[in-house]
Write an enzyme that holds these catalytic residues in place. Structure first.
Site, PDB file in Angstrom:
ATOM      1  N   ARG A   1      82.219 -14.157  -9.075  1.00  0.00           N
ATOM      2  CA  ARG A   1      82.971 -13.137  -8.356  1.00  0.00           C
ATOM      3  C   ARG A   1      84.459 -13.198  -8.693  1.00  0.00           C
ATOM      4  O   ARG A   1      85.219 -12.353  -8.197  1.00  0.00           O
ATOM      5  CB  ARG A   1      82.816 -13.364  -6.856  1.00  0.00           C
ATOM      6  CG  ARG A   1      81.783 -12.484  -6.162  1.00  0.00           C
ATOM      7  CD  ARG A   1      81.819 -12.810  -4.676  1.00  0.00           C
ATOM      8  NE  ARG A   1      81.243 -11.790  -3.834  1.00  0.00           N
ATOM      9  CZ  ARG A   1      79.960 -11.709  -3.505  1.00  0.00           C
ATOM     10  NH1 ARG A   1      79.095 -12.564  -3.994  1.00  0.00           N
ATOM     11  NH2 ARG A   1      79.541 -10.763  -2.683  1.00  0.00           N
TER      12      ARG A   1
ATOM     13  N   ARG B   1      73.584  -9.510   9.939  1.00  0.00           N
ATOM     14  CA  ARG B   1      74.573 -10.190   9.105  1.00  0.00           C
ATOM     15  C   ARG B   1      75.964  -9.983   9.679  1.00  0.00           C
ATOM     16  O   ARG B   1      76.384  -8.858   9.907  1.00  0.00           O
ATOM     17  CB  ARG B   1      74.514  -9.641   7.672  1.00  0.00           C
ATOM     18  CG  ARG B   1      73.501 -10.387   6.814  1.00  0.00           C
ATOM     19  CD  ARG B   1      73.488  -9.832   5.423  1.00  0.00           C
ATOM     20  NE  ARG B   1      74.769  -9.972   4.729  1.00  0.00           N
ATOM     21  CZ  ARG B   1      74.911  -9.718   3.435  1.00  0.00           C
ATOM     22  NH1 ARG B   1      73.879  -9.321   2.711  1.00  0.00           N
ATOM     23  NH2 ARG B   1      76.085  -9.854   2.868  1.00  0.00           N
TER      24      ARG B   1
ATOM     25  N   LYS C   1      72.310  -4.763  -5.457  1.00  0.00           N
ATOM     26  CA  LYS C   1      72.055  -5.900  -6.348  1.00  0.00           C
ATOM     27  C   LYS C   1      70.794  -6.648  -5.948  1.00  0.00           C
ATOM     28  O   LYS C   1      69.963  -6.968  -6.800  1.00  0.00           O
ATOM     29  CB  LYS C   1      73.236  -6.886  -6.331  1.00  0.00           C
ATOM     30  CG  LYS C   1      74.551  -6.295  -6.823  1.00  0.00           C
ATOM     31  CD  LYS C   1      75.629  -7.364  -6.892  1.00  0.00           C
ATOM     32  CE  LYS C   1      76.044  -7.894  -5.532  1.00  0.00           C
ATOM     33  NZ  LYS C   1      76.865  -6.947  -4.753  1.00  0.00           N
TER      34      LYS C   1
ATOM     35  N   ARG D   1      72.488  -0.093   6.883  1.00  0.00           N
ATOM     36  CA  ARG D   1      71.887  -1.428   6.864  1.00  0.00           C
ATOM     37  C   ARG D   1      72.192  -2.166   8.173  1.00  0.00           C
ATOM     38  O   ARG D   1      71.341  -2.837   8.724  1.00  0.00           O
ATOM     39  CB  ARG D   1      72.419  -2.224   5.663  1.00  0.00           C
ATOM     40  CG  ARG D   1      71.783  -3.593   5.522  1.00  0.00           C
ATOM     41  CD  ARG D   1      71.978  -4.168   4.132  1.00  0.00           C
ATOM     42  NE  ARG D   1      73.276  -4.816   3.974  1.00  0.00           N
ATOM     43  CZ  ARG D   1      73.709  -5.342   2.829  1.00  0.00           C
ATOM     44  NH1 ARG D   1      72.976  -5.278   1.749  1.00  0.00           N
ATOM     45  NH2 ARG D   1      74.884  -5.920   2.767  1.00  0.00           N
TER      46      ARG D   1
ATOM     47  N   ARG E   1      85.787  -6.407   2.027  1.00  0.00           N
ATOM     48  CA  ARG E   1      84.965  -6.881   0.912  1.00  0.00           C
ATOM     49  C   ARG E   1      85.146  -5.990  -0.314  1.00  0.00           C
ATOM     50  O   ARG E   1      85.154  -6.470  -1.445  1.00  0.00           O
ATOM     51  CB  ARG E   1      83.500  -6.945   1.323  1.00  0.00           C
ATOM     52  CG  ARG E   1      83.280  -8.000   2.402  1.00  0.00           C
ATOM     53  CD  ARG E   1      81.860  -8.011   2.896  1.00  0.00           C
ATOM     54  NE  ARG E   1      80.962  -8.462   1.868  1.00  0.00           N
ATOM     55  CZ  ARG E   1      79.690  -8.139   1.782  1.00  0.00           C
ATOM     56  NH1 ARG E   1      79.156  -7.325   2.666  1.00  0.00           N
ATOM     57  NH2 ARG E   1      78.952  -8.616   0.829  1.00  0.00           N
TER      58      ARG E   1
HETATM   59  P1  ADP Z   1      76.372  -8.704  -1.119  1.00  0.00           P
HETATM   60  O1  ADP Z   1      75.131  -8.966  -1.906  1.00  0.00           O
HETATM   61  O2  ADP Z   1      76.141  -7.865   0.095  1.00  0.00           O
HETATM   62  O3  ADP Z   1      77.490  -8.163  -1.958  1.00  0.00           O
HETATM   63  P2  ADP Z   1      76.555 -11.595  -0.899  1.00  0.00           P
HETATM   64  O4  ADP Z   1      75.376 -11.967  -0.083  1.00  0.00           O
HETATM   65  O5  ADP Z   1      76.490 -11.800  -2.356  1.00  0.00           O
HETATM   66  O6  ADP Z   1      76.944 -10.085  -0.560  1.00  0.00           O
HETATM   67  O7  ADP Z   1      77.843 -12.402  -0.376  1.00  0.00           O
HETATM   68  C1  ADP Z   1      78.212 -12.448   0.997  1.00  0.00           C
HETATM   69  C2  ADP Z   1      79.493 -13.295   1.172  1.00  0.00           C
HETATM   70  O8  ADP Z   1      79.251 -14.641   0.715  1.00  0.00           O
HETATM   71  C3  ADP Z   1      80.710 -12.842   0.365  1.00  0.00           C
HETATM   72  O9  ADP Z   1      81.436 -11.813   1.002  1.00  0.00           O
HETATM   73  C4  ADP Z   1      81.500 -14.164   0.259  1.00  0.00           C
HETATM   74  O10 ADP Z   1      82.187 -14.453   1.462  1.00  0.00           O
HETATM   75  C5  ADP Z   1      80.409 -15.198   0.097  1.00  0.00           C
HETATM   76  N1  ADP Z   1      80.110 -15.433  -1.350  1.00  0.00           N
HETATM   77  C6  ADP Z   1      78.911 -15.198  -1.965  1.00  0.00           C
HETATM   78  N2  ADP Z   1      78.988 -15.475  -3.286  1.00  0.00           N
HETATM   79  C7  ADP Z   1      80.275 -15.888  -3.507  1.00  0.00           C
HETATM   80  C8  ADP Z   1      80.998 -16.264  -4.675  1.00  0.00           C
HETATM   81  N3  ADP Z   1      80.427 -16.286  -5.886  1.00  0.00           N
HETATM   82  N4  ADP Z   1      82.302 -16.623  -4.519  1.00  0.00           N
HETATM   83  C9  ADP Z   1      82.893 -16.627  -3.320  1.00  0.00           C
HETATM   84  N5  ADP Z   1      82.284 -16.240  -2.194  1.00  0.00           N
HETATM   85  C10 ADP Z   1      80.987 -15.875  -2.264  1.00  0.00           C
END
Ligand code: ADP
Length: 189
Positions: free
Chosen positions: A88, A135, A13, A127, A146
Protein backbone atom coordinates in the site's frame (compact mmCIF):
# COMPACT_ATOMS: atom_id res chain seq x y z
CA UNK A 1 0.84 -17.49 -10.51
CA UNK A 2 2.04 -14.67 -8.24
CA UNK A 3 -0.20 -11.65 -8.31
CA UNK A 4 -1.01 -8.41 -6.59
CA UNK A 5 -4.51 -7.04 -6.78
CA UNK A 6 -4.86 -3.36 -6.07
CA UNK A 7 -7.43 -0.61 -6.24
CA UNK A 8 -9.09 1.84 -3.89
CA UNK A 9 -11.13 0.65 -0.89
CA UNK A 10 -14.40 -0.88 -2.06
CA UNK A 11 -13.09 -1.53 -5.58
CA UNK A 12 -13.95 -5.22 -5.34
CA UNK A 13 -10.48 -6.62 -4.69
CA UNK A 14 -11.74 -9.26 -2.28
CA UNK A 15 -14.42 -10.46 -4.70
CA UNK A 16 -12.03 -10.73 -7.62
CA UNK A 17 -9.31 -12.29 -5.45
CA UNK A 18 -11.82 -15.03 -4.65
CA UNK A 19 -12.21 -15.83 -8.33
CA UNK A 20 -8.42 -15.90 -8.79
CA UNK A 21 -8.13 -18.39 -5.92
CA UNK A 22 -10.56 -20.72 -7.64
CA UNK A 23 -9.20 -20.26 -11.12
CA UNK A 24 -5.52 -20.68 -10.29
CA UNK A 25 -5.70 -22.68 -7.04
CA UNK A 26 -3.62 -20.11 -5.19
CA UNK A 27 -4.25 -18.65 -1.73
CA UNK A 28 -5.37 -15.08 -1.14
CA UNK A 29 -3.08 -13.23 1.17
CA UNK A 30 -5.00 -10.29 2.59
CA UNK A 31 -3.17 -8.09 5.08
CA UNK A 32 -6.54 -6.55 6.07
CA UNK A 33 -7.94 -10.01 6.95
CA UNK A 34 -4.80 -10.96 8.89
CA UNK A 35 -4.92 -7.67 10.82
CA UNK A 36 -8.64 -8.09 11.58
CA UNK A 37 -7.94 -11.62 12.87
CA UNK A 38 -5.18 -10.20 15.08
CA UNK A 39 -7.60 -7.62 16.48
CA UNK A 40 -10.16 -10.34 17.13
CA UNK A 41 -7.55 -12.48 18.92
CA UNK A 42 -6.32 -9.41 20.85
CA UNK A 43 -2.68 -10.11 20.04
CA UNK A 44 -0.13 -7.30 20.61
CA UNK A 45 -0.17 -6.63 16.85
CA UNK A 46 -3.96 -6.47 16.91
CA UNK A 47 -3.96 -4.05 19.80
CA UNK A 48 -1.52 -1.82 17.93
CA UNK A 49 -3.53 -1.92 14.71
CA UNK A 50 -7.04 -1.49 16.08
CA UNK A 51 -7.30 2.31 16.45
CA UNK A 52 -5.25 2.94 13.30
CA UNK A 53 -7.58 0.80 11.19
CA UNK A 54 -10.73 2.27 12.74
CA UNK A 55 -9.55 5.70 11.53
CA UNK A 56 -8.74 4.39 8.07
CA UNK A 57 -5.04 5.14 8.43
CA UNK A 58 -2.24 2.77 7.51
CA UNK A 59 -0.66 0.32 9.93
CA UNK A 60 3.15 0.81 10.06
CA UNK A 61 5.10 -0.65 7.12
CA UNK A 62 7.27 -2.87 9.39
CA UNK A 63 4.16 -4.55 10.79
CA UNK A 64 2.57 -5.43 7.45
CA UNK A 65 5.89 -6.33 5.82
CA UNK A 66 6.50 -8.75 8.69
CA UNK A 67 3.08 -10.31 8.13
CA UNK A 68 3.71 -10.80 4.41
CA UNK A 69 7.22 -12.11 4.78
CA UNK A 70 6.03 -14.78 7.23
CA UNK A 71 2.94 -15.65 5.26
CA UNK A 72 4.90 -16.18 2.03
CA UNK A 73 6.84 -18.97 3.74
CA UNK A 74 3.70 -20.99 4.40
CA UNK A 75 3.46 -24.17 2.34
CA UNK A 76 0.25 -23.13 0.56
CA UNK A 77 1.94 -20.01 -0.85
CA UNK A 78 4.77 -21.98 -2.47
CA UNK A 79 2.97 -22.36 -5.81
CA UNK A 80 1.69 -18.82 -5.97
CA UNK A 81 -0.56 -16.30 -4.25
CA UNK A 82 -2.67 -13.26 -4.74
CA UNK A 83 -1.72 -10.37 -2.48
CA UNK A 84 -4.74 -8.27 -1.57
CA UNK A 85 -4.23 -5.01 0.34
CA UNK A 86 -0.46 -5.15 0.12
CA UNK A 87 1.68 -3.29 -0.84
CA UNK A 88 0.00 0.00 0.00
CA UNK A 89 3.06 2.26 0.06
CA UNK A 90 6.23 2.57 -2.03
CA UNK A 91 8.24 1.42 1.00
CA UNK A 92 6.09 -1.74 1.14
CA UNK A 93 6.55 -2.34 -2.59
CA UNK A 94 10.32 -2.04 -2.19
CA UNK A 95 10.23 -4.40 0.79
CA UNK A 96 8.19 -6.87 -1.25
CA UNK A 97 10.71 -6.75 -4.09
CA UNK A 98 13.37 -7.65 -1.56
CA UNK A 99 11.29 -10.39 0.08
CA UNK A 100 10.67 -11.96 -3.31
CA UNK A 101 14.25 -11.56 -4.43
CA UNK A 102 15.45 -13.38 -1.31
CA UNK A 103 13.19 -16.27 -2.24
CA UNK A 104 14.12 -16.21 -5.92
CA UNK A 105 10.57 -15.55 -7.08
CA UNK A 106 9.02 -12.89 -9.31
CA UNK A 107 5.60 -11.36 -9.89
CA UNK A 108 3.40 -12.41 -12.80
CA UNK A 109 1.30 -9.28 -12.66
CA UNK A 110 -0.15 -6.39 -10.71
CA UNK A 111 -3.87 -6.01 -11.33
CA UNK A 112 -5.32 -2.56 -10.81
CA UNK A 113 -9.09 -2.15 -10.57
CA UNK A 114 -10.04 1.31 -11.78
CA UNK A 115 -13.18 2.79 -10.21
CA UNK A 116 -14.39 6.28 -9.44
CA UNK A 117 -14.65 7.73 -5.95
CA UNK A 118 -18.41 8.48 -5.99
CA UNK A 119 -19.21 4.91 -6.94
CA UNK A 120 -17.02 3.68 -4.10
CA UNK A 121 -18.82 5.75 -1.52
CA UNK A 122 -22.13 4.25 -2.68
CA UNK A 123 -20.72 0.72 -2.52
CA UNK A 124 -19.36 1.17 0.99
CA UNK A 125 -22.67 2.62 2.19
CA UNK A 126 -24.43 -0.46 0.83
CA UNK A 127 -21.86 -2.80 2.40
CA UNK A 128 -22.19 -1.06 5.77
CA UNK A 129 -25.98 -1.51 5.64
CA UNK A 130 -25.79 -5.16 4.57
CA UNK A 131 -23.34 -6.12 7.29
CA UNK A 132 -24.91 -3.92 9.95
CA UNK A 133 -21.64 -2.04 10.34
CA UNK A 134 -19.65 -5.19 11.17
CA UNK A 135 -16.43 -3.51 10.09
CA UNK A 136 -15.39 -0.52 12.17
CA UNK A 137 -13.95 1.16 9.07
CA UNK A 138 -17.13 0.85 6.97
CA UNK A 139 -18.57 4.34 7.25
CA UNK A 140 -18.51 7.32 4.95
CA UNK A 141 -16.30 9.52 7.11
CA UNK A 142 -13.63 6.85 7.44
CA UNK A 143 -13.99 5.93 3.78
CA UNK A 144 -13.16 9.47 2.72
CA UNK A 145 -10.00 9.24 4.77
CA UNK A 146 -9.18 5.83 3.29
CA UNK A 147 -9.64 7.22 -0.23
CA UNK A 148 -7.36 10.14 0.59
CA UNK A 149 -4.76 7.76 2.00
CA UNK A 150 -5.08 5.63 -1.14
CA UNK A 151 -4.60 8.60 -3.46
CA UNK A 152 -1.62 9.84 -1.51
CA UNK A 153 0.23 6.67 -0.52
CA UNK A 154 -0.97 3.83 -2.71
CA UNK A 155 -1.67 5.34 -6.13
CA UNK A 156 2.06 6.05 -6.71
CA UNK A 157 2.48 2.25 -6.89
CA UNK A 158 0.77 2.28 -10.27
CA UNK A 159 3.71 4.17 -11.78
CA UNK A 160 6.12 1.98 -9.81
CA UNK A 161 4.74 -1.24 -11.30
CA UNK A 162 4.28 0.27 -14.72
CA UNK A 163 7.97 0.98 -14.75
CA UNK A 164 8.64 -2.64 -13.72
CA UNK A 165 6.47 -3.76 -16.63
CA UNK A 166 4.08 -5.67 -14.35
CA UNK A 167 1.02 -3.42 -14.48
CA UNK A 168 -2.29 -4.84 -15.75
CA UNK A 169 -5.09 -2.33 -15.60
CA UNK A 170 -8.77 -3.35 -15.60
CA UNK A 171 -12.03 -1.37 -15.61
CA UNK A 172 -13.52 -2.07 -12.18
CA UNK A 173 -16.82 -0.28 -12.87
CA UNK A 174 -18.34 -3.12 -14.89
CA UNK A 175 -20.34 -5.98 -13.36
CA UNK A 176 -18.52 -8.55 -11.21
CA UNK A 177 -18.63 -11.10 -14.05
CA UNK A 178 -17.29 -8.62 -16.59
CA UNK A 179 -14.47 -7.57 -14.31
CA UNK A 180 -13.63 -11.24 -13.77
CA UNK A 181 -13.54 -11.74 -17.53
CA UNK A 182 -11.31 -8.71 -18.10
CA UNK A 183 -8.89 -9.96 -15.45
CA UNK A 184 -8.70 -13.40 -17.05
CA UNK A 185 -8.06 -11.69 -20.38
CA UNK A 186 -5.21 -9.47 -19.21
CA UNK A 187 -3.59 -12.39 -17.38
CA UNK A 188 -3.70 -14.70 -20.35
CA UNK A 189 -2.39 -12.15 -22.82
P1 ADP B 1 -10.19 -2.98 1.68
O1 ADP B 1 -10.03 -4.34 1.07
O2 ADP B 1 -11.61 -2.65 2.02
O3 ADP B 1 -9.56 -1.90 0.86
P2 ADP B 1 -8.36 -3.94 3.72
O4 ADP B 1 -9.11 -5.01 4.40
O5 ADP B 1 -7.33 -4.32 2.74
O6 ADP B 1 -9.41 -2.93 3.06
O7 ADP B 1 -7.63 -3.01 4.81
C1 ADP B 1 -8.32 -2.47 5.93
C2 ADP B 1 -7.36 -1.62 6.79
O8 ADP B 1 -6.28 -2.45 7.27
C3 ADP B 1 -6.65 -0.48 6.07
O9 ADP B 1 -7.43 0.69 6.00
C4 ADP B 1 -5.39 -0.31 6.95
O10 ADP B 1 -5.68 0.39 8.14
C5 ADP B 1 -5.05 -1.73 7.33
N1 ADP B 1 -4.10 -2.34 6.34
C6 ADP B 1 -4.35 -3.43 5.56
N2 ADP B 1 -3.30 -3.69 4.75
C7 ADP B 1 -2.37 -2.73 5.03
C8 ADP B 1 -1.08 -2.42 4.49
N3 ADP B 1 -0.54 -3.14 3.51
N4 ADP B 1 -0.42 -1.36 5.03
C9 ADP B 1 -0.93 -0.63 6.02
N5 ADP B 1 -2.15 -0.84 6.54
C10 ADP B 1 -2.87 -1.88 6.06
Amino acid sequence: MRLIIMGPPGAGKGTQAQMLIERYGIPQLSTGDILRAAIEAQTPMGLEAKAIMARGDLVPDEVVCGIVSERLDDEDASKGFVLDGFPRTIAQAEALDEIMQERGITLDGVLVLNVDADALIERIKARAEETGGARADDNVEVLRNRLAVYAEQTEPLIAYYKKQGNLKSVDGMASIEEVTRSIAEVLEK
